[in-house]
Design an enzyme around this catalytic site. Structure first.
Site, PDB file in Angstrom:
ATOM      1  N   ASP A   1     -57.342  -8.808  -0.025  1.00 54.08           N
ATOM      2  CA  ASP A   1     -57.085  -7.372   0.079  1.00 54.08           C
ATOM      3  C   ASP A   1     -57.322  -6.677  -1.255  1.00 54.08           C
ATOM      4  O   ASP A   1     -57.943  -5.604  -1.320  1.00 54.08           O
ATOM      5  CB  ASP A   1     -55.621  -7.126   0.473  1.00 54.08           C
ATOM      6  CG  ASP A   1     -55.392  -7.198   1.977  1.00 54.08           C
ATOM      7  OD1 ASP A   1     -56.349  -7.004   2.744  1.00 54.08           O
ATOM      8  OD2 ASP A   1     -54.244  -7.440   2.383  1.00 54.08           O
ATOM      9  N   LEU A   2     -56.802  -7.262  -2.310  1.00 60.43           N
ATOM     10  CA  LEU A   2     -56.900  -6.627  -3.625  1.00 60.43           C
ATOM     11  C   LEU A   2     -58.349  -6.554  -4.105  1.00 60.43           C
ATOM     12  O   LEU A   2     -58.802  -5.524  -4.614  1.00 60.43           O
ATOM     13  CB  LEU A   2     -56.042  -7.377  -4.642  1.00 60.43           C
ATOM     14  CG  LEU A   2     -54.528  -7.249  -4.422  1.00 60.43           C
ATOM     15  CD1 LEU A   2     -53.780  -8.320  -5.214  1.00 60.43           C
ATOM     16  CD2 LEU A   2     -54.039  -5.853  -4.815  1.00 60.43           C
TER      17      LEU A   2
END
Lengths: 402, 402
Positions: free
Chosen positions: B164-165
């Protein structure tokens, strides 16, 4: 490869993961990225995994689509050539990404003397300039003690260098952002991106930091449980391990339906006096009551039996599989249009990806492999620095470039 | 907060981690970021950790410095307002980041009818549009089976949502890159960034994929050992756990000196007939011979005794510490100029970070907290969509906005 950044020229003096991925993302969006390395390769040039011939699969993965200049960076004349490359003229040039020390011969002040509007993005370990790498920063943030199963107190380091990767992508963002600003105000800038600040800020952005401050201690280790909602790995009758996630009300209700446990869960809700559907946190609070229902539902069926029901219901789930199985997975590697068979510097031919983003309106251009070390030395010295052939020959003879 | 992206206006329709971090990074570099949410909050609005008052520390961490518009997205008129926001006019507007489905009312085709040069960056799960989140993509890539200690065969999920990051930062890069392209060619574009492609491409960029293809199987689980070089956690006489990394020749020789085991290692080199200094991979191959030497050296001294020697020698090392200790660590939280005390929507005051990069030439602007949900509804409907006051009042009365 796409053309979004066509016309940009970026110089990269870098090693390891963060700064090279920054250059990779820029190159795959169409920038010309010129990487310089020490003759014989920098500290990451022999990084494992290696091909049988001893060349690094890691290096050739991270440097796809770049040009390579090899310089003896231990000698003053070599250092000067690196500086001139970093600060070379041109409207859409003067973009430099590096992880060299902030105070050395590639300090911003030294380069800005050569080009006042230089944009430099610098990966650092600790913000104060002291040595730090992904794994030491990670240890300082508490994550290895939050990772792993609660019956084992050993810290677990991550295998994926997450801080390096996040830093690299953020540096690519910082580079194009600083270019936009320069187009507006004419100013050069250095953007320093220390792994320590990326780590500290991210733990804050995600709420980990505020939580530790409020409770006085960091989140406890909880194996594969998803914190604050419902998610975990479960094992099917035939021993397959599946990951299930239920964050939204819809994900929750669909999972219960597909597993056929809607009524049992409703009965538990009645007993406990809560609604799991409307409050994801309650699923976490009462997970020890919920897990047995799910465990039995998974254990009663094979993965083959479960798959159609989970997929038809729009459940968010996925099988654990080793990477060699992922290679045969159509959605990941096989048939993925990101990947093309490419012959790499190692002499091996294997599929390699282009840009991680896909632009439906634009055509993907072919994936370009990593260069051989020094492959573009002469081209770049002549074309970018304007050195005459005799001068380039002298530099070769004296072992300053290769 | 910096001003690199001053004048840009980005609209965000998003939830969870990836798309919100994209908007966060853009906002912290000076863009105006307007987030729209369902009235009452989207699927991430109550995500843990929570404050005692029940507000999400996670949500207020990820949405710092943004404006908030609350809309009933289940109704046609609400959907239309969201579309008009995403495609609102303005030279440096028409920038939309979302994780809404590619085929729904926020499909690129629908928005491009309202604004032909729209730039849309879309986070997706799987590239084919099927449901995927960080943890299911991660399970499909083999990493949980590579993570953890070799004496325990259970997979270990990561705690940090690394995919996600990485996706969020890459989306911020893609957004600015597509804007640069639009400035040149006038074209709008959608950039789709599926977690599955970010994962598959990254495993390839780092050499994991080629390795699995060549050997037929993924890398084995190896606890906290650094693959292909020398690194691991060691325990001091007083029970402190330290991470040591030796990738470069310098890191290696400095560590041996600081630990006082140069001679013993030289003797082992003679016995085995290799040079550990010049080939980092040999340190990995022979790590079972090397580890006892290091274990004894660490066990013979306290962390307090070791620290000056390690630091003076420029060794790359770090202590494992829980996050609550990191809060007192000057280099991470305490005294870190990224952080400022801010009063958040939860009513709590705690330090929050600005941009993760630091620009020595520019002044940091104050950190702006996350908005209250709907805090800017009226301002945005009037200012950006040009709705008259009576119309905004009607939308409130009918519960279409809040």
């Amino acid at each position: 490869m796409y053309d979004l950044l066509k016309g940009l020229r970026v110089v990269e003096g870098s090693a390891f993961v963060a700064a090279p991925t920054c250059g990779l993302y820029l190159a795959q969006m169409g920038a010309e990225v010129i990487r310089f390395d020490n003759i014989g390769g920098g500290p990451d040039f022999r990084r494992w995994p290696l091909s049988e011939s001893g060349l690094s699969l890691y290096w050739e993965g991270l440097n796809k689509g770049k040009k390579s200049v090899a310089i003896d960076l231990s000698r003053p004349e070599g250092k000067e050539i690196a500086q001139r490359l970093a600060a070379a003229p041109g409207e859409d040039g003067g973009l430099f990404v590096t992880n060299f020390p902030a105070e050395g011969f590639l300090a911003y002040e030294a380069l800005a003397k050569l080009r006042a509007d230089l944009v430099c993005v610098r990966v650092m370990g600790w913000a104060d300039g002291s040595q730090g790498m992904d794994y030491t920063i990670n240890a300082a943030l508490g994550l290895p003690q939050m990772t792993g199963h609660p019956d084992d107190e050993r810290p677990v380091n991550h295998v994926l260098a997450a801080w390096d990767l996040l830093t690299g992508a953020y540096c690519a963002f910082a580079m194009v952002s600083a270019l936009l600003a320069r187009q507006r105000d004419g100013q050069g800038r250095e953007v320093r991106v220390p792994l320590s600040d990326v780590g500290a800020a991210t733990m804050a952005n995600l709420g980990f930091m505020a939580e530790a401050q409020l409770t006085g201690r960091q989140r406890e280790r909880m194996g594969n449980d998803l914190y604050g909602a419902f998610g975990r790995d479960f094992v099917t009758r035939d021993g397959q391990r599946l990951m299930l996630l239920c964050v939204t009300p819809r994900q929750w209700s669909k999972a219960l339906e597909a597993l056929g446990i809607t009524r049992e869960v409703a009965s538990l809700e009645g007993e406990v006096g809560v609604s799991f559907a409307t409050d994801e946190g309650l699923r976490f609070t009462h997970r020890d009551r919920l897990y047995p229902l799910f465990e039995r539902a998974f254990a009663a069926r094979t993965a083959g039996e479960l798959t159609p029901a989970l997929d038809a219901g729009g459940v968010t789930w996925g099988a654990y599989q080793p990477l060699e199985a992922a290679l045969r997975d159509r959605r990941l590697y096989k048939d993925n249009p990101l990947f093309q068979d490419v012959r790499h510097p190692s002499g091996l031919t294997y599929p390699a990806p282009g840009a991680m983003g896909t632009i439906p309106q634009d055509e993907r251009r072919p994936v370009i492999p990593a260069p051989r070390l020094g492959q573009h030395t002469d081209e770049v010295l002549a074309g970018l620095l304007g050195l005459p052939g005799a001068e380039i020959a002298r530099l070769h003879d004296q072992g300053i470039v290769a």
